[in-house]
Design a protein around this motif. Structure first.
Motif, PDB file in Angstrom:
ATOM      1  N   UNK A   1       0.828  -1.212   0.000  1.00 27.43           N
ATOM      2  CA  UNK A   1       0.000   0.000   0.000  1.00 27.43           C
ATOM      3  C   UNK A   1       0.859   1.258   0.000  1.00 27.43           C
ATOM      4  N   UNK A   2       2.042   1.175   0.597  1.00 29.80           N
ATOM      5  CA  UNK A   2       2.953   2.303   0.686  1.00 29.80           C
ATOM      6  C   UNK A   2       4.353   1.759   0.930  1.00 29.80           C
ATOM      7  N   UNK A   3       5.365   2.509   0.541  1.00 29.27           N
ATOM      8  CA  UNK A   3       6.737   2.083   0.811  1.00 29.27           C
ATOM      9  C   UNK A   3       7.127   2.474   2.232  1.00 29.27           C
ATOM     10  N   UNK A   4       8.135   1.826   2.739  1.00 30.77           N
ATOM     11  CA  UNK A   4       8.632   2.138   4.087  1.00 30.77           C
ATOM     12  C   UNK A   4       9.088   3.598   4.157  1.00 30.77           C
ATOM     13  N   UNK A   5       9.741   4.060   3.106  1.00 26.76           N
ATOM     14  CA  UNK A   5      10.250   5.431   3.080  1.00 26.76           C
ATOM     15  C   UNK A   5       9.126   6.450   3.169  1.00 26.76           C
ATOM     16  N   UNK A   6       7.987   6.140   2.544  1.00 20.92           N
ATOM     17  CA  UNK A   6       6.883   7.090   2.513  1.00 20.92           C
ATOM     18  C   UNK A   6       5.912   6.919   3.677  1.00 20.92           C
TER      19      UNK A   6
ATOM     20  N   UNK B   1     -10.882   3.268   3.000  1.00 21.80           N
ATOM     21  CA  UNK B   1     -11.796   3.196   1.848  1.00 21.80           C
ATOM     22  C   UNK B   1     -11.007   3.448   0.554  1.00 21.80           C
ATOM     23  N   UNK B   2     -11.236   2.605  -0.425  1.00 17.47           N
ATOM     24  CA  UNK B   2     -10.651   2.809  -1.755  1.00 17.47           C
ATOM     25  C   UNK B   2     -11.670   3.573  -2.601  1.00 17.47           C
ATOM     26  N   UNK B   3     -11.687   4.890  -2.465  1.00 15.13           N
ATOM     27  CA  UNK B   3     -12.689   5.670  -3.196  1.00 15.13           C
ATOM     28  C   UNK B   3     -12.306   5.868  -4.657  1.00 15.13           C
ATOM     29  N   UNK B   4     -11.006   5.947  -4.946  1.00 15.73           N
ATOM     30  CA  UNK B   4     -10.614   6.221  -6.331  1.00 15.73           C
ATOM     31  C   UNK B   4     -10.641   4.967  -7.214  1.00 15.73           C
ATOM     32  N   UNK B   5     -10.915   3.815  -6.593  1.00 15.10           N
ATOM     33  CA  UNK B   5     -11.141   2.601  -7.368  1.00 15.10           C
ATOM     34  C   UNK B   5      -9.926   1.977  -8.005  1.00 15.10           C
ATOM     35  N   UNK B   6      -8.725   2.229  -7.437  1.00 15.36           N
ATOM     36  CA  UNK B   6      -7.518   1.646  -8.035  1.00 15.36           C
ATOM     37  C   UNK B   6      -7.139   0.309  -7.414  1.00 15.36           C
ATOM     38  N   UNK B   7      -8.005  -0.199  -6.544  1.00 21.26           N
ATOM     39  CA  UNK B   7      -7.769  -1.517  -5.965  1.00 21.26           C
ATOM     40  C   UNK B   7      -6.999  -1.532  -4.669  1.00 21.26           C
TER      41      UNK B   7
END
Length: 410
Positions: A178-183, A207-213
């Motif tokens: 979902x995210x990198x450690x750095x970020x 919530x995944x509102x933008x629908x990118x999975x």
């Protein structure tokens, strides 16, 4: 005098053990982290993710809220919400700047915000105000490595069990990509993303509102704002209900009633002499709503009738000033008017003095809440009750005069 090399070498050897506690502590930390693998595995974390993210992980003993052997216990750092007077915390310049930016963002993210309001019943201005307060609309760079924070808190923090779970879930977030450690940066307490979620909150409310999975509260504004709305709904948000109404209190108002337990329909407050500011007219539905009295500075400064949604926002950050900031900022995105009643120039006592008051109020049976040095609703009401008993002016505010009176009674 020149010392022989053998003496110097012996002295160095004798001094070497002094370095061992820090090394031993770090070794113990490494062992502690390794012991969490079965729990991580059960939560769905892969061995590859666990090894990669914990291989060079070290504790951060400079964090607050830790219990370290040989050192005095340290509490959480003094949050501005609890040590500043309202005029300092809810600064007009800050509100005006954030409101102007919020108006721009209302237009930029209009379609997402409309979808959020339709789905969750939370006004766009409320979720934008939370984003603005938490990270200045994403402009504030969070200073800490989230995984290191939650690992350290799980090891030597005051809330080890809670952070043990947060550590496992932080690993899960990283393993899912979902995210990198750095970020994945956070506050000292491990809250991360645009709207400041703990890892457990990410899984409860994301919530995944933008629908990118994927749920991305670090880069996707639609996801972050929808997740904030979902959190409010999960905590009891009522669609179509304001957060609060600013009112003018009657001269005979009893400030000791300013606690969440004392609720009445707004119509009853109005019949008791509380008047909505600027001639605002409340319809029948609004007047039927249940509300509590809030006087953040006792009888000084603005007064509010707070709805259940006020306390839902307070679950996001347990501070009256936080809710007032968010609620007022949300209002200012659609109206340029500041609070009708200005904040007074009240002085905030030191937390130690407020805690001393709480201890005395507890001893005489007027206070039953936490001894935390924070002049919250329960503390202000208890002070008002004490002032009544002592024949003092009843203003429900922790002043130096009241502190002196209490010290004299001791």
């Amino acid at each position: 005098m020149k010392w022989p090399a053998t003496i110097i070498a012996c002295a160095l050897l004798l001094c070497a053990p002094l370095q061992r506690p820090a090394y031993a502590a770090d070794a113990a930390f490494t062992q502690f982290i390794a012991s969490l693998w079965p729990e991580a595995k059960a939560a769905g974390v892969s061995r590859e993710t666990f090894d990669r993210e914990t291989r060079s992980l070290e504790p951060d003993y400079k964090l607050p809220d830790l219990i370290l052997p040989g050192r005095p216990k340290t509490g959480a750092p003094a949050q501005a919400e609890f040590v500043q007077v309202p005029a300092d915390y809810i600064k007009e310049a800050s509100i005006a700047r954030l409101a102007t930016e919020g108006q721009r963002l209302l237009q930029k993210y209009r379609s997402s915000l409309d979808a959020i309001e339709k789905r969750f019943g939370v006004p766009p201005t409320i979720v934008l105000a939370i984003w603005g307060r938490e990270t200045d609309y994403g402009r504030y760079s969070l200073p800490y490595d989230t995984l290191r924070v939650v690992a350290t808190q799980a090891y030597v923090g005051r809330r080890k069990d809670q952070y043990r779970t947060e550590f496992i879930l932080a690993l899960k977030i990283l393993g899912e990509g979902a995210v990198t450690r750095k970020e994945m940066r956070s506050s000292w307490a491990g809250a991360t993303g645009y709207t400041q979620f703990l890892p457990s909150e990410y899984y409860k409310h994301g919530v995944d509102l933008d629908g990118d999975g994927r749920v991305d509260i670090w880069h996707s504004v639609p996801d972050a704002l929808a997740s904030a709305a979902q959190q409010l709904v999960n905590k009891g948000w009522q669609a179509g209900v304001r957060w609060a109404y600013e009112v003018t209190a009657p001269a005979n108002a009893d400030c000791t009633m300013g606690v969440p337990e004392v609720t009445k329909p707004i119509s009853q407050w109005l019949r008791a002499g509380f008047v909505p500011v600027r001639g605002q007219k409340l319809n029948a539905t609004e007047q039927a709503q249940s509300a509590s009295l809030l006087q953040p500075e006792g009888i000084y400064g603005p007064a509010f009738l707070t709805t259940p949604n006020y306390f839902v926002i307070k679950e996001y950050n347990f501070s009256d000033l936080y809710v007032l900031f968010v609620g007022h900022l949300a209002d200012r995105m659609t109206s340029p008017q500041p609070f009708a009643t200005p904040w007074s120039a009240s002085k905030q006592l030191r937390s130690a003095d407020v805690e001393a008051m709480q201890q005395q109020l507890t001893r005489i049976g007027l206070y039953k809440d936490k001894l935390d040095g924070k002049a919250g609703m329960q503390t202000r009401a208890a002070l008002g009750a004490y002032q009544k008993q002592a024949g003092l002016k009843v203003d429900c505010w922790p002043s130096e005069a009241v502190l002196r009176a209490m010290n004299g009674q001791r």
